[in-house]
Scaffold this active site. Structure first.
Site, PDB file in Angstrom:
ATOM      1  N   VAL B 261       1.061  -1.257  -0.048  1.00 30.95           N
ATOM      2  CA  VAL B 261       0.030  -0.140   0.092  1.00 30.95           C
ATOM      3  C   VAL B 261       1.176   1.354  -0.030  1.00 30.95           C
ATOM      4  CG1 VAL B 261      -1.796   1.196   1.186  1.00 30.95           C
ATOM      5  CG2 VAL B 261      -1.686  -1.225   1.513  1.00 30.95           C
ATOM      6  N   GLY B 262       0.462   2.394  -0.750  1.00 29.53           N
ATOM      7  CA  GLY B 262       1.176   3.443  -0.588  1.00 29.53           C
ATOM      8  C   GLY B 262       1.461   4.129  -1.892  1.00 29.53           C
ATOM      9  N   SER B 263       1.995   5.436  -1.745  1.00 30.99           N
ATOM     10  CA  SER B 263       2.315   6.066  -3.212  1.00 30.99           C
ATOM     11  C   SER B 263       3.458   5.473  -3.975  1.00 30.99           C
ATOM     12  CB  SER B 263       2.717   7.617  -2.827  1.00 30.99           C
ATOM     13  OG  SER B 263       1.645   8.375  -2.217  1.00 30.99           O
ATOM     14  N   GLU B 287      -3.444  -7.389  -1.593  1.00 32.99           N
ATOM     15  CA  GLU B 287      -4.345  -6.981  -0.353  1.00 32.99           C
ATOM     16  C   GLU B 287      -5.149  -5.819  -0.751  1.00 32.99           C
ATOM     17  OE1 GLU B 287      -2.108  -6.914   3.199  1.00 32.99           O
ATOM     18  OE2 GLU B 287      -1.752  -4.775   2.902  1.00 32.99           O
ATOM     19  N   GLY B 381       0.045  -6.296   5.501  1.00 27.83           N
ATOM     20  CA  GLY B 381       0.258  -7.717   4.864  1.00 27.83           C
ATOM     21  C   GLY B 381       1.696  -7.976   4.529  1.00 27.83           C
TER      22      GLY B 381
END
Lengths: 485, 485
Positions: B261-263, B287, B381
């Site tokens: 997740v993230g930029s 995820e 995750g």
């Protein structure tokens, strides 16, 4: 003993020295062996005594005997070693930088060799101990480990058929292969005692370059008698588990246990026979069968035991060999990627009990490197079980070196299992149930329940210093390792 | 918008304030929400504004909005928090010790709540956002997360039916439950794009105490535009992967990818569309679905995408909502214990790409705690994927703080992923392939290939000092953290 009945079909029987011709000077040796049993003996010894200038990469299933981890080291023939070792000679060579060692999880080792680029499999020779061999199959001896993957990954295969290992070992083996990602199939096992494969490891007959007859016993682990601390740890663990199986819906009908390799693990296995688990079905699902499990089987306390190695003492081996048919009804040996499978550990709701070098106050576990640097053996299956078991316990004495060193420390200088993985710590002092806690809460539990009283004052003082600096996991990095130096 | 068509049967519709009557002062709230979407909004807000003296334990699927992680913190109503959070207000409270936080893996979170003793489920209320509800079922909104386990574990259930979330989200969901250990069944999924369950989460109708109508958008992640470093990291990763898919037998036909997740993750997803993987089938198994994946789906580069959350920007949500039927052909949302399942990650041969705070020279990864103490969000995750993927990559810039701090450090002051788990590190400087290496070899690769040139001299000097002390993993514990303080 004649081996005639053990060697079937048209296979290239030869002596160990001749067999070594198939091994290049810089080859990768993929050897059988796990829990210090079931490893090849003659070919490694012949390589060590060959006088050749060898730079071998040696990959075993787990720990092996001195024919490999002493002889090949002392003859300066070993350049690289995976994934686990347990002999002082090779440990010293690794710690001095003479042997390059990579410490790997057991569950994924076969895949790393076959698919993952751990070794150059273009020059790989599998050397496997067996109790019988044919043109395209072999029957492993006292361990399976990573043998099926090694036989598939190597382009040449040498089989040592060992007359000192009874052919009846065939009855213990359950060899299942899950297929290759991304088309790997779900493992069709629904009970730890179930058999889903056959007793033979199959291979491409083109690979078989030599069959060598041998006749030498394993040099297995020797277990010390349980210490007073061992017995108190077992008692604390038993009391905790008796309450836990009443509380948790996972253990309504049965308990599936794993214990780490070693004298403490062996003592815990044996002592748990005394715990009161009501009429629950008790089953072992781990990586090694140690002597303590034979006692539980004999006493009718245990329904079945699944592992990848018969890591018994010599007396334990004798006892098993003499009653192989009877024990094979309840003991199943599997490849290491099944015995340690993350999904099977989860599916069966295993209670994992492993030891460690030290645990820090926030629940990080060092299993491998003393002082963060000096390796002892390797992570083995402790990560597979600690990470995937719904209840994972680390059991260890609160001190080492006769009480001079605390095993509960401010900060682990090497981390094998993280705060995200561990549930419970047991020492001879007591139990810390870390579930549902924050790091600050964990620290209090570990210091007050598990640390030795001699060290609690210093640990509290560290936590006070750390608290001044604040944070989710308070540390005073300047003094975090003052105990390790 | 009327919600009449979304609420079926005889269910207790009420307002948020009344619904809070079902929540005890010390209750455990099990809330939906993952990737900052699909979380309940009205009931947490009503609790925060109730003026009651609350000491709640709040367990979400993953990150949630400010109605939970700001409002409940600022009203001093949150005592305890699991397993992940991403808002400054709650981070500050955790780091100051006002909220007790436990950082847990996503794959096992549902089991920990249901069976593992993470929380006291006797006083647990599930608060779930849905797009539709009936007497014994609900349809989740923009994420599934741990909702099915929470609904099973709680003894009371409050459902928020949100008019701002389209009912068509139903088409994305695939809710499968694996059963309870030790009788858990093998997960019958053989393709990442396969559906094995239904779109509804079922529950015991006795549990449903309140249905609350809401109409508010998620406050999802905002992605920054890719930086120059992001693009260079993506290029280095692409070049490495292009060679790897040619070499490894795992990627002969297809590539299954996961991104954190993230930029940076979002930028990597988007940029990988430019890599040349021949005619291999490209599939996402992760995820979260981020905006970059929609681009790949639109361009026909990606066959399917499996996740537990539509963690899109607001623009990404609009794009998905307007074309829900089309996207639902290729996007599947699953519970977190499936999206992050160790055995599915292994079975599908996933290539895992996650970011980190820092990596030490021996390959230990800190994903969570700056300076070892100050938590940012949580392990999420990243451990599920890094540990179980046959190829796990950590991708990060070589520096932080505008170049003042190296992210390649002598020793990680907090370890989330160990040397046993990580395969490859990618920075804007280059690639370190750590497979088959010893720690000393890893250190050379990471310093020379991945560290920023400004810091290589200091890192080499550290390694020289450490080498004098020797060991498998040479360290100079006295100065190991001199960069962190």
């Amino acid at each position: 003993m004649s081996l005639e009945s053990r060697i079937e079909g048209d296979v290239p029987v030869t002596d160990a020295e001749t067999a070594t011709d198939a091994v290049g000077d810089d080859a990768t040796l993929l050897v059988s062996g796990f829990g210090s049993v079931g490893y090849p003996k003659a070919v490694p010894r012949a390589l060590a005594e060959s006088g050749r200038d060898l730079s071998l990469t040696v990959v075993s299933g787990g720990s092996v005997g001195e024919e490999i981890d002493v002889a090949l080291v002392e003859s300066d023939s070993m350049e690289r070693r995976f994934p686990f070792q347990a002999r002082p000679a090779v440990q010293e060579a690794i710690n001095e930088g003479r042997v390059a060692f990579g410490d790997r999880h057991i569950s994924s080792l076969g895949d790393e060799v076959q698919y993952g680029g751990l070794v150059d499999s273009e020059d790989a020779v599998a050397v496997i101990e067996a109790v019988a061999v044919g043109e395209d199959w072999l029957v492993p001896s006292t361990s399976i480990g990573t043998t099926p993957a090694y036989v598939e990954a190597a382009d040449r295969l040498i089989v040592e058929v060992n007359a000192a290992q009874p052919r009846s070992l065939e009855a213990f083996h359950d060899v299942y292969r899950p297929g290759k990602p991304p088309n790997r199939e779900p493992i069709p096992m629904t009970d730890p005692g179930e058999r889903i494969g056959g007793s033979r490891v199959e291979f491409d007959p083109e690979k078989l370059v030599a069959v060598v007859e041998t006749d030498g016993r394993d040099a297995p682990y020797e277990f010390r008698d349980p210490t007073e601390d061992d017995l108190t740890i077992a008692e604390n663990l038993g009391t905790f588990l008796e309450a836990e199986v009443e509380r948790s819906p996972l253990f309504e009908e049965s308990i599936r246990l794993q214990f780490g390799v070693g004298s403490l693990g062996n003592a815990l296995m044996g002592a748990l026979g005394g715990a009161d688990f009501g009429d629950r079905d008790l089953v072992y699902f781990g990586e090694v069968i140690q002597d303590g499990l034979l006692d539980l089987l004999d006493e009718g306390e245990l329904r079945s035991a699944s592992a990848t190695s018969l890591a018994l003492s010599t007396e334990g081996q004798d006892r098993l060999f003499e009653n192989a048919d009877r024990y094979a009804e309840d003991i199943i040996l599997r490849p290491g990627d099944l015995s340690n499978s993350p999904t099977l550990i989860d599916r069966f709701g295993v209670v994992a009990v492993n030891s460690a070098v030290e645990v820090d106050v926030y629940g990080h576990v060092n299993s491998t490197n003393v002082g963060g640097s000096q390796i002892i053996s390797g992570v083995g299956g402790s990560g597979d079980f600690t990470r995937n078991a719904p209840l994972s316990v680390v059991a260890l004495p609160s001190t080492a070196a006769g009480g001079d060193i605390s095993r509960i420390v401010p900060m682990a200088p090497h981390v094998d299992h993280t705060e995200h993985d561990l549930d419970v710590v047991v020492t001879e002092q007591g139990v810390a149930d870390l579930r549902g806690t924050s790091p600050r809460e964990r620290a209090r539990l570990l210091v007050e329940n598990c640390a030795h009283p001699d060290f609690r004052g210093d640990l509290r003082a560290y936590l006070d210093r750390a608290a001044e600096r604040g944070g989710h996991i308070p540390h005073d990095l300047h003094s975090a390792f003052s105990w390790e130096e």
